[in-house]
Enzyme design. Structure first.
Site, PDB file in Angstrom:
ATOM      1  N   GLY A   9     -13.258  -3.288   3.172  1.00  0.00           N
ATOM      2  CA  GLY A   9     -14.423  -2.443   2.934  1.00  0.00           C
ATOM      3  C   GLY A   9     -15.707  -2.935   3.569  1.00  0.00           C
ATOM      4  O   GLY A   9     -16.781  -2.410   3.287  1.00  0.00           O
ATOM      5  N   HIS A  62      -3.623  -6.688  -5.589  1.00  0.00           N
ATOM      6  CA  HIS A  62      -4.759  -6.409  -4.709  1.00  0.00           C
ATOM      7  C   HIS A  62      -5.937  -7.304  -5.093  1.00  0.00           C
ATOM      8  O   HIS A  62      -6.153  -7.610  -6.261  1.00  0.00           O
ATOM      9  CB  HIS A  62      -5.155  -4.935  -4.811  1.00  0.00           C
ATOM     10  CG  HIS A  62      -6.084  -4.492  -3.727  1.00  0.00           C
ATOM     11  ND1 HIS A  62      -7.435  -4.762  -3.747  1.00  0.00           N
ATOM     12  CD2 HIS A  62      -5.859  -3.803  -2.580  1.00  0.00           C
ATOM     13  CE1 HIS A  62      -7.999  -4.253  -2.666  1.00  0.00           C
ATOM     14  NE2 HIS A  62      -7.065  -3.677  -1.938  1.00  0.00           N
ATOM     15  N   GLU A  93      -4.230  -8.779   3.341  1.00  0.00           N
ATOM     16  CA  GLU A  93      -5.577  -8.224   3.389  1.00  0.00           C
ATOM     17  C   GLU A  93      -6.601  -9.349   3.256  1.00  0.00           C
ATOM     18  O   GLU A  93      -6.861  -9.816   2.139  1.00  0.00           O
ATOM     19  CB  GLU A  93      -5.791  -7.225   2.250  1.00  0.00           C
ATOM     20  CG  GLU A  93      -4.961  -5.972   2.356  1.00  0.00           C
ATOM     21  CD  GLU A  93      -5.482  -4.893   1.425  1.00  0.00           C
ATOM     22  OE1 GLU A  93      -5.795  -3.795   1.921  1.00  0.00           O
ATOM     23  OE2 GLU A  93      -5.606  -5.138   0.224  1.00  0.00           O
ATOM     24  N   ASN A 136      -4.630   3.654   0.511  1.00  0.00           N
ATOM     25  CA  ASN A 136      -5.077   3.255  -0.824  1.00  0.00           C
ATOM     26  C   ASN A 136      -6.417   3.928  -1.101  1.00  0.00           C
ATOM     27  O   ASN A 136      -7.452   3.495  -0.591  1.00  0.00           O
ATOM     28  CB  ASN A 136      -5.203   1.726  -0.897  1.00  0.00           C
ATOM     29  CG  ASN A 136      -5.682   1.258  -2.263  1.00  0.00           C
ATOM     30  OD1 ASN A 136      -5.698   2.016  -3.239  1.00  0.00           O
ATOM     31  ND2 ASN A 136      -6.086  -0.005  -2.345  1.00  0.00           N
ATOM     32  N   TRP A 137      -6.384   4.964  -1.910  1.00  0.00           N
ATOM     33  CA  TRP A 137      -7.603   5.728  -2.188  1.00  0.00           C
ATOM     34  C   TRP A 137      -8.549   5.000  -3.138  1.00  0.00           C
ATOM     35  O   TRP A 137      -9.699   5.425  -3.298  1.00  0.00           O
ATOM     36  CB  TRP A 137      -7.241   7.078  -2.801  1.00  0.00           C
ATOM     37  CG  TRP A 137      -6.659   8.059  -1.848  1.00  0.00           C
ATOM     38  CD1 TRP A 137      -6.412   7.882  -0.511  1.00  0.00           C
ATOM     39  CD2 TRP A 137      -6.241   9.401  -2.146  1.00  0.00           C
ATOM     40  NE1 TRP A 137      -5.874   9.019   0.039  1.00  0.00           N
ATOM     41  CE2 TRP A 137      -5.756   9.973  -0.952  1.00  0.00           C
ATOM     42  CE3 TRP A 137      -6.225  10.158  -3.299  1.00  0.00           C
ATOM     43  CZ2 TRP A 137      -5.274  11.274  -0.888  1.00  0.00           C
ATOM     44  CZ3 TRP A 137      -5.738  11.459  -3.246  1.00  0.00           C
ATOM     45  CH2 TRP A 137      -5.268  12.010  -2.054  1.00  0.00           C
ATOM     46  N   LYS A 138      -8.068   3.940  -3.780  1.00  0.00           N
ATOM     47  CA  LYS A 138      -8.883   3.204  -4.764  1.00  0.00           C
ATOM     48  C   LYS A 138      -9.434   4.196  -5.810  1.00  0.00           C
ATOM     49  O   LYS A 138      -8.715   5.108  -6.207  1.00  0.00           O
ATOM     50  CB  LYS A 138      -9.969   2.402  -4.058  1.00  0.00           C
ATOM     51  CG  LYS A 138      -9.374   1.472  -2.990  1.00  0.00           C
ATOM     52  CD  LYS A 138     -10.346   0.494  -2.430  1.00  0.00           C
ATOM     53  CE  LYS A 138      -9.650  -0.380  -1.396  1.00  0.00           C
ATOM     54  NZ  LYS A 138     -10.533  -1.458  -0.900  1.00  0.00           N
ATOM     55  N   GLU A 184      -8.987  -6.815  -5.382  1.00  0.00           N
ATOM     56  CA  GLU A 184      -9.933  -6.235  -6.341  1.00  0.00           C
ATOM     57  C   GLU A 184      -9.406  -6.372  -7.768  1.00  0.00           C
ATOM     58  O   GLU A 184     -10.181  -6.571  -8.704  1.00  0.00           O
ATOM     59  CB  GLU A 184     -10.203  -4.772  -5.968  1.00  0.00           C
ATOM     60  CG  GLU A 184     -10.996  -4.649  -4.682  1.00  0.00           C
ATOM     61  CD  GLU A 184     -10.875  -3.288  -4.002  1.00  0.00           C
ATOM     62  OE1 GLU A 184     -11.442  -3.138  -2.913  1.00  0.00           O
ATOM     63  OE2 GLU A 184     -10.188  -2.395  -4.551  1.00  0.00           O
ATOM     64  N   GLY A 201      -7.665   1.565   3.588  1.00  0.00           N
ATOM     65  CA  GLY A 201      -8.600   1.868   2.519  1.00  0.00           C
ATOM     66  C   GLY A 201      -9.452   3.074   2.844  1.00  0.00           C
ATOM     67  O   GLY A 201      -8.998   4.217   2.787  1.00  0.00           O
ATOM     68  N   SER A 247     -10.236  -2.891   6.605  1.00  0.00           N
ATOM     69  CA  SER A 247     -11.007  -2.068   7.546  1.00  0.00           C
ATOM     70  C   SER A 247     -10.165  -1.588   8.727  1.00  0.00           C
ATOM     71  O   SER A 247     -10.611  -1.599   9.877  1.00  0.00           O
ATOM     72  CB  SER A 247     -12.246  -2.833   8.035  1.00  0.00           C
ATOM     73  OG  SER A 247     -13.117  -3.132   6.957  1.00  0.00           O
TER      74      SER A 247
END
Length: 263
Positions: free
Chosen positions: A184, A106, A178, A13-15, A108, A243, A222
């Protein structure tokens, strides 16, 4: 199907990263690694989730990779088909562009963009109706874990969407656990804690539908090469949603190798 026979998945997941030139180089680096050391699809399926403006370029760049690497959308609209929804991309439009996979729920998205249970359920319903495979993200906050509510919170998140998933559609759903406090932050749930939660998730899925119990359950939070082998050894952890480490081709490749070799 036992958890040990479920195919492993490692999805990057490159965000909201990186810029276009770096994305192209990152894919090129990954392709070179896969050329010299292929990872068999039956051992571990790979996926990349880039920003929306990079979905088609990344998909096209991956077409000649030595092994199959699917392109995954990071989100999808709660509205189906086409219409007057400025800024949105529907599941139907993703499917029309040959994007077959999508992340939904997700943390976020839940925290920063107001994706509550009703919104998430709408997204899943329309994604499955369009024929997409959903990677549904669940997880608890640090406060919820310390209060002893982790399992309750995670299982409720699954129950929140169970009513919109038909029995036969569970084959197109993966779960990504997650823990929010590990995303992160550099912190990772211990393999024992992660396995315990994954086992609870699988138990909950089996109570919903027989097919649901066969869903892959990925761990995110992580994940890096240093902990991937231990995580991969856990029987109910069927892969990883990666991530920051996915922004380095070598790190992402090593994580995929860990799951391919262990499973």
């Amino acid at each position: 199907m036992s958890a040990s026979t479920i195919r492993s998945w490692v999805i990057g997941n490159w965000k909201m990263n990186p810029v276009q030139a770096d994305a192209q180089q990152l894919i090129q680096n990954l392709k070179q690694l896969l050329q010299h050391g292929p990872i068999a699809e039956q051992d571990c399926q790979l996926g990349i989730a880039p920003v929306s403006i990079a979905l088609l370029p990344v998909r096209e760049q991956l077409e000649d990779a030595a092994v199959k690497v699917v392109t995954v959308a990071q989100d999808v609209s709660r509205f189906p088909a086409t219409g007057a929804y400025t800024g949105e991309i529907s599941a139907d439009l993703l499917k029309d562009s040959s994007i077959q996979f999508v992340l939904i729920g997700h943390s976020e998205r839940r925290e920063f963009f107001g994706d509550g249970p009703a919104v998430v359920a709408d997204k899943i319903k329309h994604a499955l109706a369009a024929g997409l495979t959903v990677i549904y993200c669940v997880g608890e906050s640090l406060e919820q874990r310390e209060s002893g509510l982790a399992e309750q919170v995670v299982l409720q998140q699954i129950c929140d969407v169970a009513s919109v998933v038909k029995q036969e559609q569970w084959s197109n759903v993966m779960i990504a656990y997650e823990p929010i406090w590990a995303i992160g932050t550099g912190k990772t749930a211990s393999p024992q804690d992660a396995q315990s939660m994954h086992a609870k998730i699988r138990e909950g899925l089996q109570q919903i539908a027989i097919q649901a119990g066969n869903s892959a359950i990925l761990y995110g939070g992580s994940v890096k090469p240093e902990n991937a082998v231990e995580l991969a050894a856990c029987p109910d952890i069927n892969g990883a949603l990666v991530g920051g480490a996915s922004l380095n081709a070598e790190s992402f490749y090593q994580i995929a190798q860990a799951f391919a070799k262990t499973k």
